[in-house]
Design a protein around this motif. Structure first.
Motif, mmCIF file in Angstrom:
data_model
loop_
_atom_site.group_PDB
_atom_site.id
_atom_site.type_symbol
_atom_site.label_atom_id
_atom_site.label_comp_id
_atom_site.label_asym_id
_atom_site.label_seq_id
_atom_site.Cartn_x
_atom_site.Cartn_y
_atom_site.Cartn_z
ATOM 1 N N LEU A 60 4.207 -8.524 13.021
ATOM 2 C CA LEU A 60 3.846 -8.061 11.041
ATOM 3 C C LEU A 60 3.377 -9.185 10.738
ATOM 4 C CD1 LEU A 60 5.766 -5.673 8.804
ATOM 5 C CD2 LEU A 60 3.549 -5.432 10.161
ATOM 6 N N ASP A 116 -3.122 -11.438 4.212
ATOM 7 C CA ASP A 116 -2.334 -9.795 3.719
ATOM 8 C C ASP A 116 -4.086 -8.839 4.719
ATOM 9 O OD1 ASP A 116 -0.064 -9.361 0.767
ATOM 10 O OD2 ASP A 116 0.480 -9.978 3.297
ATOM 11 N N LEU A 132 -4.204 -9.162 7.708
ATOM 12 C CA LEU A 132 -3.412 -7.949 8.634
ATOM 13 C C LEU A 132 -3.387 -6.507 8.556
ATOM 14 C CD1 LEU A 132 -0.608 -8.528 9.979
ATOM 15 C CD2 LEU A 132 0.300 -7.797 7.880
ATOM 16 N N ILE A 133 -3.687 -5.981 7.707
ATOM 17 C CA ILE A 133 -3.961 -4.910 7.908
ATOM 18 C C ILE A 133 -5.211 -3.983 8.284
ATOM 19 C CG2 ILE A 133 -4.415 -2.843 6.071
ATOM 20 C CD1 ILE A 133 -1.131 -2.841 6.215
ATOM 21 N N PHE A 174 -3.679 -4.246 12.150
ATOM 22 C CA PHE A 174 -3.227 -3.005 12.594
ATOM 23 C C PHE A 174 -4.426 -1.881 12.353
ATOM 24 C CE2 PHE A 174 0.530 -3.569 13.804
ATOM 25 C CZ PHE A 174 0.869 -4.952 13.069
ATOM 26 N N TYR A 210 -8.948 4.085 5.373
ATOM 27 C CA TYR A 210 -7.029 4.795 6.461
ATOM 28 C C TYR A 210 -7.588 5.978 6.350
ATOM 29 C CZ TYR A 210 -5.883 -0.089 5.028
ATOM 30 O OH TYR A 210 -5.882 -1.110 4.732
ATOM 31 N N MET A 214 2.559 3.570 12.616
ATOM 32 C CA MET A 214 1.583 3.330 12.151
ATOM 33 C C MET A 214 0.389 4.427 11.316
ATOM 34 S SD MET A 214 0.014 0.084 13.146
ATOM 35 C CE MET A 214 1.690 -0.033 12.916
ATOM 36 N N LEU A 237 1.798 4.492 8.342
ATOM 37 C CA LEU A 237 1.188 3.352 7.365
ATOM 38 C C LEU A 237 -0.237 3.751 6.358
ATOM 39 C CD1 LEU A 237 1.030 0.624 6.414
ATOM 40 C CD2 LEU A 237 0.286 0.044 8.770
ATOM 41 N N ALA A 238 -0.994 4.013 7.367
ATOM 42 C CA ALA A 238 -2.478 4.625 7.000
ATOM 43 C C ALA A 238 -2.871 5.033 6.101
ATOM 44 C CB ALA A 238 -2.620 5.180 8.201
ATOM 45 N N GLN A 289 -1.009 3.480 2.342
ATOM 46 C CA GLN A 289 -2.915 2.807 2.235
ATOM 47 C C GLN A 289 -3.723 3.736 1.513
ATOM 48 O OE1 GLN A 289 -0.761 -0.642 2.190
ATOM 49 N NE2 GLN A 289 -3.106 -1.179 2.618
ATOM 50 N N LEU A 290 -4.049 4.959 1.964
ATOM 51 C CA LEU A 290 -4.837 5.808 1.003
ATOM 52 C C LEU A 290 -4.626 5.977 -0.008
ATOM 53 C CD1 LEU A 290 -6.016 8.193 3.782
ATOM 54 C CD2 LEU A 290 -6.770 8.316 1.590
ATOM 55 N N TRP A 317 2.534 -0.556 1.542
ATOM 56 C CA TRP A 317 3.362 -0.423 2.242
ATOM 57 C C TRP A 317 4.580 -2.001 2.292
ATOM 58 C CZ3 TRP A 317 4.011 -4.493 6.426
ATOM 59 C CH2 TRP A 317 3.066 -5.683 5.811
ATOM 60 N N HIS A 318 4.072 -3.058 1.130
ATOM 61 C CA HIS A 318 5.444 -3.461 1.265
ATOM 62 C C HIS A 318 6.535 -3.458 0.356
ATOM 63 C CE1 HIS A 318 2.671 -7.246 1.612
ATOM 64 N NE2 HIS A 318 1.496 -6.545 1.706
#
Lengths: 288, 390, 342
Positions: free
Chosen positions: A39, A222, A225-226, A229, A270, C120, C123-124, C127-128, C249-250
């Motif tokens: 990360l 930050d 990074l995302i 991924f 996303y 992942m 996570l996606a 974030q959306l 996500w943090h």
């Protein structure tokens, strides 16, 4: 939108995508070869930008700062792998996620201690600071063109190493079957260290190249990074061509998204990732 | 199993956290809590505000209203998500008598809410969120700076007066950006102009490239921007690098060029902006202020330093009137409300919503200074929409 | 009842008793600031415990859990009226329903993925959701949205609780925490819960035994998501202010740190982890401006040295002690499961 503007936005998309590819290629290598989720990869990008600032201020030229920074990056990567990351290989993914999560915090604070909390600009080399006319009264900054070319060059270099050299062969083998490579007697420890250092160097290079256009500021790793991924997972873990395709895709979605639908641009990336993963859960390409 | 341990750990950790926090100090001092950005794109602004505030207090011999001043600081990182926690720390853990801050409008709104909920005195030394002297207005909340609407409106009027017909706006997508653009649009369209498109990007992103390309293709007469701190010089440099400097006029709220001219290299030269301050004002107070600031801090002051300085002046005015008795909150508030502040920007008074009523100057960047080209709007008061002040 | 579960029950009782008494302690321990701080910690414990169900018991490592916590909070901010206190029952219901619906939707989409891809894709999605709230005008964008008045819970016209009082709010949250832990404990004791643990150990075998493992995993995901929404509701009520950060996500990552600190596969571990993580963070903040260095270092060290978390370390210590006392091995009553499979 007229043709010239469309062309320029395409150039913007490609430039952004190529830069992201540079960072993401490092991540996909590390992820694919060593199976480590890192990360803190965005922090390497930030290190690159701050290195560019510090070295350019010291030497007065970004061009001199670049090779210097790269040497330092390779050394840093080598050291980090030896001291920290090599212990992560046997751990499960959750523990890797958490330890590198902690590493991000540490890296941010070290940055604060060593380089302060201000925002900095990095001047670009004079001969690259103009703009070329594209037609219809529109122009495009020379530096960004140069940036794209350098990224393409690096991408070609990576492709050449992976496809045409013995080292590349070992890397590809390691990505597909780690145990086999080990049992063939190849010094896996050294291989891992080299790959890791290369991954770090790529991210640092990206940060250095981007510094004049993105500025140097806290927490700049930050966002990158995302997206990295996203790119690695869409492209397929360990696949360089997958990373290139995914990075360009993201570049286009982001750039055109900003222009056509500002509110949705962030979410679009996303959404694309979610859709692709549900269609092809292992990403677009296989490793290697 | 581990629950006794959980219990023990809880109590120990709480005790540690509790002991780390010092108890409230004696009554003879005034505790001022700075909640400012010391990190990130607005860091320089936070430092300037604190410097300005301290300068006034030092000029009064370290005392306001006869009481010594002591300071507590919190770095808000211009992060609204941590703002409530940070403000609560100042109010409940450090027990400050007055909060001074901040730069980011989103953070300031959270501060204002905490101040309102706890009836703590709050002096806003920059953040122009219209809501603070709008729906969130309160007797214990004052502002020494501006409302986002003010410089925007002034620039809109100037643009319309100069026969600019079309404009595109570009800013960060948060309260300050949105409100500044709104003010500009109001002033501009009232004078016959038309805003063709409103562009923005997330705070504190500075990747302007795609948007600059878009602007170049729209070809408006002018582009109005609101940017401040680290993002401002980046915009000016990118604007010049994109070859737009001679084609489309770049205008903005004065934060674009305040404190940022040097970082922009030559890219700021000739830019017109509106603000309630300029670098070459001729009043005696400003000359003395600038001299003292440069001597003490080895820096040139900017509008943020002035706002910090004036926040201290306002507090001082209130405290002098009640002879340092903080318990006399009503008297303190009334005194500040009726004060005429002798500011380096020129004298100003406060509106019913506690926002400065002030002159907005038109400035042009010449060399290293924002030169005063004349008053754009005199005695401009923010309309304070939504404030239920008596 | 075995000795171990008796001490477990006693431990919980002691903890809750101590917490219940806390606001009544004299200053400066029982101060408003500390009371509110502990309320915050308990809210995060609810969040951590809800994630523990997924990660520690079902083996679903999700980086998207904050989406449900955040949605719960945002439901309150979006539905609370700006000029007076909102209906507490309605807002609570909306928060839970919203979180449940979102977790059902996302869960249905992601449940087929495994391992790193599951991480992942969760996570996606988070974030959306984050960007929807950050970039659009739905609720104040990056500056956040406000809850101007604390909601009221009334029964037959009578107001039951004054949530403006920090002590009352503290006990309200304490009750919610007890409820959450109770629900989770019951769930885990049931056949459903045992099936989840079975799926975590060996999903293929469970499927061969005839279990529709996908549905069980989805059920766990939705149950965890709904409880996270409860946490979000309480968060919004406490601060009166929500920002997109609580969807990021943090925030999910923080919850993961808490449960690994406390120990996977243990509800008490989730609570302990939340307490330690938040209170340590607060403690470090008073020590230095660069407190994240200490916190980051702490996270790295504890994951490296104590991979089983506090609960695991204590279980190990206990079994070592038991073995020393009685050479014939006695197994520890609670199974502390290893980390999630990749």
């Amino acid at each position: 939108m007229d043709l010239t503007t469309f062309l320029i936005q395409c150039l913007n998309s490609v430039q952004y995508g190529l830069l992201l590819f540079l960072v993401a290629s490092g991540l996909t290598l590390i992820f694919g070869i060593m199976g480590v989720i890192n990360l803190a990869h965005g922090s390497f990008y930030m290190v690159g930008a701050y290195l560019a600032f510090a070295l350019a201020s010291l030497t007065g030229s970004l061009l001199i700062a670049l090779p210097l920074g790269l040497v330092l990056a390779v050394a840093l990567g080598y050291l980090l792998e030896w001291v920290f990351f090599s212990y992560l290989y046997e751990r499960d993914h959750l523990q890797q996620v958490l330890m590198t999560f902690g590493l991000i915090l540490v890296a941010e604070e070290l940055r604060s201690l060593l380089a302060g909390d201000d925002v900095h600009g990095v001047p670009m080399p004079d001969f690259l600071s103009g703009a070329v006319a594209i037609g219809n009264g529109m122009t495009y900054p020379v530096y960004r063109l140069a940036l794209s070319l350098v990224c393409l060059g690096v991408a070609a270099g990576i492709w050449w190493v992976i496809r045409r050299t013995k080292l590349g062969m070992m890397v590809r083998a390691g990505a597909t079957n780690r145990e086999m490579v080990q049992s063939l007697g190849i010094n896996i420890t050294l291989l891992y260290r080299v790959v890791f250092a290369a991954g770090v160097a790529l991210a640092v290079l990206a940060g250095m190249l981007a510094a004049p256009v993105s500025s140097v500021y806290p927490k700049m790793g930050d966002g990158v990074l995302i997206l990295c991924f996203v790119i690695v997972v869409i492209g397929g873990i360990g696949s360089i061509q997958g990373a290139m395709l995914a990075a360009l895709l993201i570049g286009f979605v982001d750039t055109f998204g900003k222009v056509f639908w500002q509110e949705g641009a962030g979410a679009m990336v996303y959404l694309a990732m979610a859709v692709i993963l549900l269609w092809k859960p292992e990403g677009l390409f296989k490793a290697g | 199993m581990n629950f006794a341990t959980t219990l023990a750990r809880t109590l120990i950790a709480t005790a540690v956290a509790g002991l780390c926090a010092l108890p409230a100090t004696a009554q003879e001092k005034i505790k001022v809590g700075f909640m400012l950005p010391y990190t990130g794109t607005y860091a320089a602004l936070g430092v300037a505000i604190e410097n300005g505030f301290r300068q006034y207090v030092d000029e009064q011999g370290g005392k306001l209203g006869g009481k010594a001043v002591e300071y507590v600081k919190v770095d808000d990182e211009s992060d609204p998500s941590k703002a409530a926690d940070n403000a609560n720390k100042l109010v409940k853990r450090d027990n400050v008598d007055v909060m001074v801050g901040t730069v980011h409008s989103g953070v300031a709104m959270a501060m204002a809410k905490v101040a309102k909920d706890n009836n703590t005195l709050l002096l806003v030394a920059n953040a122009g969120a219209d809501a603070i002297t709008g729906p969130l207005c309160a007797p214990n909340v004052f502002r020494s700076s501006f409302s986002n609407w003010q410089p925007g409106y002034a620039m809109g009027k100037v643009a319309a007066d100069r026969k600019i017909k079309t404009a595109v706006t570009l800013t960060w997508k948060y309260a300050a950006g949105d409100e500044s653009v709104r003010g500009f649009k109001e002033g501009f369209e009232a004078g016959g102009g038309k805003v063709l498109k409103e562009l923005n990007l997330p705070f504190p992103n500075v990747e302007f490239q795609a948007l600059l390309t878009e602007i170049a293709s729209i070809k408006p007469d002018a582009v109005y921007v609101f940017f401040a701190g680290g993002g401002a010089p980046k915009l000016m440099k990118d604007w010049a690098a994109a070859g737009l400097k001679d084609k489309i006029q770049l205008i903005g709220a004065g934060f674009l060029t305040d404190g940022t001219i040097e970082a922009a290299g030559g890219a700021a030269e000739g830019l017109l902006t509106t603000l309630h301050y300029a670098d070459d004002l001729t009043n005696a107070k400003d000359r003395a202020f600038r001299l003292q600031y440069a001597k003490t801090y080895k820096l040139q002051p900017d509008v943020y330093a002035v706002q910090g300085y004036d926040a201290a002046q306002m507090l001082g005015a209130g405290l002098v009137a009640v002879k340092g008795d903080l318990k006399n909150r009503d008297g303190l508030v009334k005194a500040i409300e009726s004060a005429k502040i002798d500011s380096p920007r020129g004298p100003f008074t406060l509106s019913k919503a506690h926002n400065p009523v002030q002159d907005l100057y038109l400035r042009k960047v010449v060399g290293k200074l924002n030169k005063n080209e004349g008053v754009a709007v005199k005695g401009l008061a923010d309309p304070a929409r939504g404030c239920k002040a008596s | 009842m075995t000795t171990a579960s008796k001490t477990t029950g006693l431990g919980w009782l002691l903890l809750f008793a101590a917490l219940a008494v806390f606001p009544l302690l004299p200053e400066p321990i029982g101060s408003k600031f500390h009371t509110e701080l502990l309320s915050k910690v308990m809210i995060l414990s609810i969040f951590a415990a809800s994630l523990q169900l997924l990660v520690g018991f079902t083996g679903l490592v999700s980086l998207g859990h904050a989406a449900f916590f955040g949605l719960g909070g945002y439901m309150v901010a979006m539905l609370a009226p700006p000029d007076g206190p909102g209906n507490g029952w309605l807002l609570l219901g909306a928060a839970l329903a919203g979180a449940a619906a979102l977790s059902l939707l996302i869960g249905a989409l992601v449940m087929r993925t495994k391992g790193i891809y599951f991480i992942m894709v969760t996570l996606a999605f988070t974030q959306l959701v984050f960007f929807v709230f950050h970039d659009t005008k739905i609720a104040g964008g990056s500056d956040g949205a406000y809850v101007y008045f604390k909601p009221e819970f009334t029964l037959g016209g009578v107001r039951l609780l004054d949530l403006d009082n920090s002590r009352t709010f503290f006990w309200f949250v304490l009750g919610a925490l007890a409820l959450t832990l109770g629900v989770l404990a019951l769930l885990l004791r049931s056949r459903f819960g045992h099936a989840l643990v079975g799926i975590q150990h060996n999903e293929q075998r469970m499927r061969a035994a005839g279990y529709a493992t996908l549905l069980y995993k989805l059920g766990s995901f939705v149950a965890g998501g709904t409880l996270a929404g409860l946490g979000g509701f309480l968060y919004a009520v406490q601060y009166g202010f929500v920002t997109p950060e609580i969807l990021s996500w943090h925030h999910s990552g923080n919850a993961l740190v808490m449960i690994i600190l406390g120990g996977l596969g243990s509800l008490g571990g989730a609570v302990a982890g939340a307490f330690v993580f938040v209170l340590l963070g607060e403690g470090f903040q008073t020590l230095t401006k660069h407190w994240q260095l200490l916190l980051g270092g702490f996270v790295i060290l504890s994951v490296a040295l104590l991979p089983q978390g506090l609960a695991g370390a204590i279980a190990q210590g206990r079994s070592r002690l038991a073995r020393r006392r009685a050479p014939t091995a006695t197994e520890p009553a609670q199974d502390v499961t290893q980390g999630a499979q990749a």
